[in-house]
Each structure stands twice: as C-alpha cells, then as structure tokens.
Design an enzyme around this catalytic site. Structure first.
Site, PDB file in Angstrom:
ATOM      1  N   LYS A   1       7.561   4.737   7.079  1.00 11.12           N
ATOM      2  CA  LYS A   1       7.037   3.471   7.598  1.00 11.12           C
ATOM      3  C   LYS A   1       8.149   2.476   7.934  1.00 11.12           C
ATOM      4  CE  LYS A   1       2.260   3.363   6.176  1.00 11.12           C
ATOM      5  NZ  LYS A   1       2.038   4.703   5.600  1.00 11.12           N
ATOM      6  N   SER A  14       6.554  13.011   4.725  1.00 11.47           N
ATOM      7  CA  SER A  14       6.510  11.622   5.188  1.00 11.47           C
ATOM      8  C   SER A  14       6.820  10.602   4.106  1.00 11.47           C
ATOM      9  CB  SER A  14       5.144  11.322   5.804  1.00 11.47           C
ATOM     10  OG  SER A  14       4.102  11.619   4.884  1.00 11.47           O
ATOM     11  N   GLU A  24      -1.816  -5.591   9.057  1.00 15.79           N
ATOM     12  CA  GLU A  24      -2.969  -5.113   8.309  1.00 15.79           C
ATOM     13  C   GLU A  24      -2.462  -4.103   7.293  1.00 15.79           C
ATOM     14  OE1 GLU A  24      -1.860  -3.729  11.019  1.00 15.79           O
ATOM     15  OE2 GLU A  24      -1.805  -1.616  10.432  1.00 15.79           O
TER      16      GLU A  24
END
Ligand SMILES: *Cc1c(COP(=O)(O)O)cnc(C)c1O
Length: 401
Positions: free
Chosen positions: A99, A383, A121
């Site tokens: 991220k 990830s 969000e």
C-alpha cells in the site's frame, strides 16, 4: 473518440481520456466532481511524464520505503508442493505491505498540485494507516473516513492512525462499512477539492484512479520481472499469482508481465467476495465494473476472513483482463487460506497477510490437482505481512482446539 484500448497499444497501457478498459471503467461521478477528476488526471499525466517526479518518487520508495523488495526462492515449500515457488516480498516494504507504493505516489502528486490535505477511505484500516503515514511524511493534514462498525472492529488501526496524526471520522450511513466510507470520502472531496486530495486506496473509483494507482503499483511487477530473469536463467515465471480485493497489488505485479511475456496471470479473490467469478457488471463508486449484487442491484457485503479483501467489487481493468482472457480469476475459501497461512510460516519462516494467503492457497490447491504441472515456476505476490492477523488466527485456531 475511441474507447477501445485493446485493438492497439499495450494491454495494460494508458486508457486515454475516457478511462475505459473495454466495457469497464469510466467516470460516473456527480457533475461537481468532474473538474476535480480532470485536474487530477492532467496532473498525474504531467507528473508521470516528468523524470524529476519519477526520480523523486523512486528515491523515497528506496530510502524510506525499503525498495526494491526482494524475490525469495522458497526451497522447502517448493519441495513440498512440487512447483518452484518465488515470493515477491511486499511484506518487507515499510508499513508491511504494497500500500505504501500508492500513498507515497499520491502524496507526492498532491504536493505537486499544491494540495496540503489528504482524505482517504478505509475498511479494515490498512489504507487509512498507509495514508496517515504518507501525510506525516509530507507534513499534510489527514482525515480518514471509516465505517462506524469498522472503527469498532479495528480499534488498534484507529489508534495507529491517530498516532500518525490523522483524524478518523466514523461513517454512520448505510451499512456503516467500507462501501459507505468511500461514498463519504467522495462527498467530502466535493466540498474541499481546492486544498484537498482524495487518496483512494486501490485500482477502483472514477478515472484516473484505476489507471493511476496501477501505475504507482507497477513498480512491483517491473522489479519482479528483472529479479525473476536473474533467478530463472533469463526466463519469466510460468505463472504470476496475486490476491485481489480492489485489485491493486495484482494490477501492479501483472503490469510487469501482461504485455510481453507468456506468463499466465492469476488473481485470487476471497470466495465470499468474488466479484469477477460471481459478480455482475454495474456502477459503483464512479466506475463500471464487476460487482457482487442481488437481483435488485443492491450491493452485497463481501465476507472474508481477511478484512483487506472485503470490497464488494474489483477494479475495472480486472473485469477487462478477465474478458480478454489475459488473466484468470479464481477464488479461495477461508479454510484453505488459514492452512496456507500456517504452511508458509512452518516451511519458510514467513507469516503472510491473510490477504496474501489467498494467492498461496490457490497455488497449494493447483499444485495438488495438477493444474500447475510439476516443475512449473510460480511467482506469488506476497502483498503484506501477517503480524496484523496473528491475534485473529489465534482466536480461530484456539476456538477449535
Ligand atoms: C489492502 C490489502 C490487499 C487488498 O488490496 P488490493 O488493492 O486488492 O491489493 C491485499 N493485501 C494486503 C496485504 C493488503 O493490505
């Protein structure tokens, strides 16, 4: 103006001013947001073509983010599965997942646009924490919209965001979860667009987000492609596998392989939120894509053991890659995911995020069934790291003992 990006040009290229990927994508937003989206698209286009911007971004990702992340060849797991497993280690990036690539890119872009506030969000809180991290790094104000139910489920992430200097706003509309947090963030952006950038968390939403976020995550695939060539005697992996919620880590690693390799691309969704295999096309959050919905078109809640895969849709480019047959979309259930989580811990000493464990679970099943032939090389995008999931896994496993 043509909306067809497939007949010429790269498969994962620039979708052009319409932001369409085949039948999907676009910009379905209230009129008041159109200028903001166009301003962002132009700013991103300019920044991405500017070597100064790219150099600065690369430098931050290297010296702050820990890039390049390594590719690890998994000896013991490969022996056990009979296929050659390589992991792209996004778990080793700062904050523990891919991220960071996106939020640092968008933070730097916001600064270039003269905006000094970020809004975001968040569902489980992971993208909120990442955005708060980028805001702290760039000295920006940060407000994170989070469904009220999620703020209670993920108290520790609310506290993390507050430690990083962000304000968390509980959203009490609708189902009080991620879908409603996105709506609220978009509403807030309309009212504050002069000084505020909306840092959206995946390859979803209105154009240019699906394209822009994929480009910010492309670094995963570009690095992995080179790293695999060193490890596989100049060849590419037979299969590249990633989990998909909104689809950003999958899009990022696929982008390195989609156009000029014959690597098979596989995205693994949560069985309880499998937008491509069980969804239908519809419009949500500014895009046309595959969504899980009932017969009346009401969006359903995605259900998964991993909070990061609970988005009821998937990015539009994935719906398009599925249509083209360039990528395959499959699903993994909670049980297989828990097994995969424990398997990687025991065989390789790596605790994967429950999200990433979906990709691993598919590889375990496909190597057992022979769908992945013995000796195949498989690159899995790891990830994120699983430390955040340890308490949850303990509670599930203990509840059974
Ligand atoms: C948020 C998250 C995901 C899901 O998001 P995508 O946009 O589908 O990549 C997957 N893995 C981890 C570790 C995450 O934090």
């Amino acid at each position: 103006m043509t909306t067809d990006t497939t007949s010429s040009g790269p498969i994962m290229g620039d979708p052009g001013p319409t932001g369409r990927f085949g039948d999907f994508g676009g910009r379905y937003v209230p009129e008041a947001l159109v200028p903001a989206c166009i301003e962002l698209e132009e700013a991103f286009r300019g920044a991405w073509a500017d070597s100064g911007f790219r150099t600065e971004l690369d430098g931050i990702l290297r010296n702050y983010g820990g890039r390049p992340t390594p590719v690890t060849v998994c000896g013991r797991l490969s022996d056990q599965l009979g296929v050659r497993v390589l992991l792209k280690r996004e778990d080793l990036a700062h904050t523990g997942s891919h991220k960071l690539n996106n939020v640092v890119g968008q933070g730097l872009l916001a600064r270039r646009m003269g905006k000094h506030k970020l809004i975001a969000e968040t569902g489980a809180g992971q993208h909120g924490v990442a955005t708060a991290t980028a805001a702290a790094l760039f000295g920006m104000e940060c407000t994170v919209y989070m469904g009220e139910i999620d703020t209670r489920r993920q108290e520790l992430n609310v506290f993390r965001m507050e430690l990083l200097g962000a304000t968390v706003v509980p959203v009490t509309s609708g189902s009080r979860t991620l879908k409603d947090a996105v709506n609220e963030a978009m509403r807030s952006w309309v009212a504050s667009v002069a000084d505020t950038h909306y840092c959206l968390g995946s390859v979803m939403g209105p154009h240019p987000y699906p394209w822009m976020v994929r480009e910010f995550q492309r670094v995963i695939g570009d690095e992995a492609r080179e790293q695999c060539r060193d490890l596989l005697d100049g060849g590419d992996p037979d299969v590249v596998v990633a989990c998909a919620g909104g689809g950003s880590n999958a899009a990022g690693i696929f982008a390195g392989f989609a156009d000029d390799t014959s690597s098979e691309l596989v995205a693994v969704e949560a069985a309880g939120g499998a937008a491509v295999t069980t969804g239908i096309p519809g419009i949500l959050h500014g895009m046309r894509s595959a969504l899980i919905q009932d017969e009346e078109g009401q969006i359903l809640e995605a259900e998964s053991i991993s909070a990061g895969l609970d988005y009821p849709g998937i990015g539009p480019e994935h719906a398009h890659l599925a249509d083209l047959g360039r990528a395959r979309y499959v699903a993994a259930g909670d049980e297989a995911v828990l097994e995969a989580f424990q398997l990687l811990a025991r065989t390789e000493g790596i605790l994967p995020a429950l999200e990433s464990s979906h990709a691993l679970a598919w590889v375990v099943a496909a190597s057992a069934s022979g769908e992945l032939p013995a000796g195949s090389s498989v690159l899995i995008n790891l990830s994120g790291r699983g430390d955040k999931d340890v308490a949850q896994v303990r509670d599930i496993l203990r509840g059974r003992a």
